[in-house]
Design a protein around this motif. Structure first.
Motif, PDB file in Angstrom:
ATOM      1  N   HIS A  68       0.936  -1.020  -0.110  1.00 44.65           N
ATOM      2  CA  HIS A  68      -0.061  -0.047  -0.093  1.00 44.65           C
ATOM      3  C   HIS A  68       0.893   1.342  -0.069  1.00 44.65           C
ATOM      4  CE1 HIS A  68      -3.365  -2.741   0.630  1.00 44.65           C
ATOM      5  NE2 HIS A  68      -3.098  -2.963   2.032  1.00 44.65           N
ATOM      6  N   LYS A  69       2.051   1.067  -0.048  1.00 43.58           N
ATOM      7  CA  LYS A  69       2.879   2.410   0.047  1.00 43.58           C
ATOM      8  C   LYS A  69       2.749   3.526  -1.051  1.00 43.58           C
ATOM      9  CE  LYS A  69       6.551   0.285   2.553  1.00 43.58           C
ATOM     10  NZ  LYS A  69       8.126   0.095   2.985  1.00 43.58           N
ATOM     11  N   GLU A  70       2.431   3.126  -2.092  1.00 36.84           N
ATOM     12  CA  GLU A  70       2.317   4.152  -3.289  1.00 36.84           C
ATOM     13  C   GLU A  70       0.846   4.497  -3.128  1.00 36.84           C
ATOM     14  OE1 GLU A  70       3.758   1.079  -4.161  1.00 36.84           O
ATOM     15  OE2 GLU A  70       5.618   1.877  -4.379  1.00 36.84           O
ATOM     16  N   ALA A  71      -0.077   3.716  -2.629  1.00 33.39           N
ATOM     17  CA  ALA A  71      -1.519   4.426  -2.529  1.00 33.39           C
ATOM     18  C   ALA A  71      -1.525   5.182  -1.458  1.00 33.39           C
ATOM     19  CB  ALA A  71      -2.538   3.128  -2.227  1.00 33.39           C
ATOM     20  N   ALA A  72      -0.780   5.097  -0.382  1.00 33.07           N
ATOM     21  CA  ALA A  72      -0.748   5.963   0.952  1.00 33.07           C
ATOM     22  C   ALA A  72      -0.155   7.251   0.329  1.00 33.07           C
ATOM     23  CB  ALA A  72       0.163   5.403   1.755  1.00 33.07           C
ATOM     24  N   PHE A  73       0.819   7.027  -0.688  1.00 32.80           N
ATOM     25  CA  PHE A  73       1.172   8.451  -1.075  1.00 32.80           C
ATOM     26  C   PHE A  73       0.398   9.292  -1.624  1.00 32.80           C
ATOM     27  CE2 PHE A  73       3.169  10.733  -4.766  1.00 32.80           C
ATOM     28  CZ  PHE A  73       4.291  11.320  -4.261  1.00 32.80           C
ATOM     29  N   ARG A  74      -0.725   8.633  -2.432  1.00 35.71           N
ATOM     30  CA  ARG A  74      -1.670   9.481  -3.329  1.00 35.71           C
ATOM     31  C   ARG A  74      -2.758   9.739  -2.528  1.00 35.71           C
ATOM     32  NH1 ARG A  74      -0.606   4.958  -7.026  1.00 35.71           N
ATOM     33  NH2 ARG A  74      -2.394   3.846  -6.062  1.00 35.71           N
ATOM     34  N   LEU A  75      -3.090   9.211  -1.288  1.00 35.68           N
ATOM     35  CA  LEU A  75      -4.155   9.555  -0.433  1.00 35.68           C
ATOM     36  C   LEU A  75      -3.993  10.653   0.699  1.00 35.68           C
ATOM     37  CD1 LEU A  75      -5.438   6.034   0.272  1.00 35.68           C
ATOM     38  CD2 LEU A  75      -6.927   7.568  -0.921  1.00 35.68           C
ATOM     39  N   LEU A  92       1.683   7.459   8.117  1.00 39.48           N
ATOM     40  CA  LEU A  92       0.690   8.585   8.033  1.00 39.48           C
ATOM     41  C   LEU A  92       0.422   8.808   9.359  1.00 39.48           C
ATOM     42  CD1 LEU A  92      -1.792   6.317   5.702  1.00 39.48           C
ATOM     43  CD2 LEU A  92      -0.711   8.608   5.156  1.00 39.48           C
ATOM     44  N   TRP A  93      -0.040  10.216   9.587  1.00 35.90           N
ATOM     45  CA  TRP A  93      -0.438  10.860  10.815  1.00 35.90           C
ATOM     46  C   TRP A  93      -1.529  11.892  10.574  1.00 35.90           C
ATOM     47  CZ3 TRP A  93       4.183  11.623   8.456  1.00 35.90           C
ATOM     48  CH2 TRP A  93       4.740  13.077   8.448  1.00 35.90           C
ATOM     49  N   VAL A  94      -2.213  12.034  11.574  1.00 33.65           N
ATOM     50  CA  VAL A  94      -3.283  13.120  11.352  1.00 33.65           C
ATOM     51  C   VAL A  94      -3.085  14.269  12.132  1.00 33.65           C
ATOM     52  CG1 VAL A  94      -5.866  13.444  11.859  1.00 33.65           C
ATOM     53  CG2 VAL A  94      -5.162  11.098  11.208  1.00 33.65           C
ATOM     54  N   GLU A  95      -3.028  15.450  11.534  1.00 31.11           N
ATOM     55  CA  GLU A  95      -2.642  16.640  12.151  1.00 31.11           C
ATOM     56  C   GLU A  95      -3.668  17.822  11.783  1.00 31.11           C
ATOM     57  OE1 GLU A  95       1.751  17.084  12.285  1.00 31.11           O
ATOM     58  OE2 GLU A  95       1.254  19.207  11.746  1.00 31.11           O
ATOM     59  N   ASN A  96      -4.260  18.243  12.722  1.00 31.53           N
ATOM     60  CA  ASN A  96      -5.542  19.353  12.547  1.00 31.53           C
ATOM     61  C   ASN A  96      -6.322  18.753  11.374  1.00 31.53           C
ATOM     62  OD1 ASN A  96      -3.917  20.830  14.155  1.00 31.53           O
ATOM     63  ND2 ASN A  96      -2.496  21.860  12.608  1.00 31.53           N
ATOM     64  N   GLY A  97      -6.743  17.695  11.535  1.00 30.10           N
ATOM     65  CA  GLY A  97      -7.816  17.152  10.712  1.00 30.10           C
ATOM     66  C   GLY A  97      -7.176  16.889   9.186  1.00 30.10           C
ATOM     67  N   ARG A  98      -5.950  16.750   9.092  1.00 27.61           N
ATOM     68  CA  ARG A  98      -5.405  16.450   7.702  1.00 27.61           C
ATOM     69  C   ARG A  98      -4.447  15.217   7.743  1.00 27.61           C
ATOM     70  NH1 ARG A  98      -2.037  20.379   5.287  1.00 27.61           N
ATOM     71  NH2 ARG A  98      -2.541  20.131   3.256  1.00 27.61           N
ATOM     72  N   LEU A  99      -4.529  14.398   6.743  1.00 25.43           N
ATOM     73  CA  LEU A  99      -3.957  13.223   6.778  1.00 25.43           C
ATOM     74  C   LEU A  99      -2.212  13.454   6.121  1.00 25.43           C
ATOM     75  CD1 LEU A  99      -4.074  10.245   7.370  1.00 25.43           C
ATOM     76  CD2 LEU A  99      -4.568   9.914   4.874  1.00 25.43           C
TER      77      LEU A  99
END
Ligand code: NDP
Length: 280
Positions: A68-75, A92-99
């Motif tokens: 999933h590393k390329e898909a995560a890049f796109r998302l 991946l980390w969530v910061e101020n509602g952004r991924l």
């Protein structure tokens, strides 16, 4: 009422074999942080929806592994410089509602080399990099950042050529190896050859100068046949476990905070687990 523990996870397919929970749970316990690190086996079909709902589902973030590393890049809504350069996100980390997305394999690769073979980056340093997959991308990006001249050797030449063009390296087929080895200061195996259960890596180290460092990103087995042969010839050797350990702190700091340390106890715990589970 006590706050809910922070939750992170490893997203991949499969994930059951992963040693990331051992690392993160060790740090959570050592630092006294009430956090949870879970495994999430997600098919490529299920991955995008899960990632889009990561924050809403109560996660502060997670690691991303194959495939999933390329898909995560796109998302990801935004990405750090290392992941932009290699085209893959593994944190991946969530910061101020952004991924947000980052790549810690790059850091893991180079921090391990710095730790295990200090002084490796000699003047005019040249590296031969075997492989052109995901691990090779991380290695190549960091080697280029350090000013190293890299020759990529790969079974599928177009894959090596694509990487070489992107990072200003040179691409070769496997037959070029005897010609490239004499001038190499660092030899890196980033193919899956030599991994437990995979084909052996057939390579004659005789042309390599004695001062060359030999690095294998594989960590199962702990000491691959390549590293054994290099060690016997008197080369300094670097195994892949340190890469796994060094990349882990990046995500941990993003999700849980604190200052996780690579202690000898943590390394010994992983080594014991790998030895116990690797067929002789
Ligand atoms: P990829 O599938 O992206 O790439 C595999 C590479 O191995 C390709 O270059 C491929 O060549 C080559 N290869 C595979 N089989 C053969 C073969 N029979 N003959 C010649 N070449 C072959 O895998 P990754 O880059 O993600 O992983 C590679 C290795 O790195 C794995 O063993 C993995 O465990 C390890 N790794 C270690 C990490 C760590 O933290 N220590 C982190 C990430 C990975 P071709 O292009 O021709 O198919």
């Amino acid at each position: 009422m006590a706050a809910e523990p922070r939750r992170a996870c490893l997203m991949g397919h499969p994930v059951a074999h992963s040693r990331s929970p051992m690392i993160h749970n060790y740090w959570l316990k050592q630092l006294g942080i009430a956090g949870v690190y879970e495994l999430k086996d997600l098919t490529p079909e299920a991955f995008p929806a899960f990632v889009r709902g990561l924050g809403k589902n109560g996660y502060v973030g997670g690691n991303v592994t194959l495939p999933h590393k390329e898909a995560a890049f796109r998302l990801a809504n935004a990405r750090d410089a290392a992941s932009e350069a290699v085209g893959a996100v593994n944190v991946l980390w969530v910061e101020n509602g952004r991924l947000l997305g980052g790549n810690s394999d790059t850091h893991g690769f180079i921090a391990n080399l710095d730790e295990r073979a200090p002084g490796w980056n000699v003047k005019g340093c040249r590296a031969v990099l075997l492989g052109a997959g995901g691990a090779a991308r991380s290695a190549l990006y960091m080697l280029e950042q350090r000013g190293v001249e890299v020759d990529i050797v790969n079974r599928t030449l177009p894959r090596a050529q694509e990487l070489a063009a992107r990072f200003g390296a040179r691409a070769h087929g496997w037959d070029a190896l005897p010609r490239l080895l004499p001038s190499a200061d660092v030899l890196v195996n980033s193919t899956s050859l030599g991994m437990a259960g995979k084909e052996a890596l057939q390579i004659d180290l005789a042309p390599l100068k004695r001062s060359a460092v030999v690095y294998d990103v594989i960590y199962v087995p702990l000491e691959t046949a390549l590293l054994k042969a290099a060690h016997a010839r008197g080369h300094r050797t670097v195994g892949g476990l340190g890469m796994l350990l060094h990349q882990a702190g990046f995500g941990f700091r993003k999700w849980f905070g604190g200052n996780p340390q690579l202690t000898p106890e943590l390394r010994a715990m992983l080594e014991a687990d790998i030895i116990a589970k690797t067929p002789k």
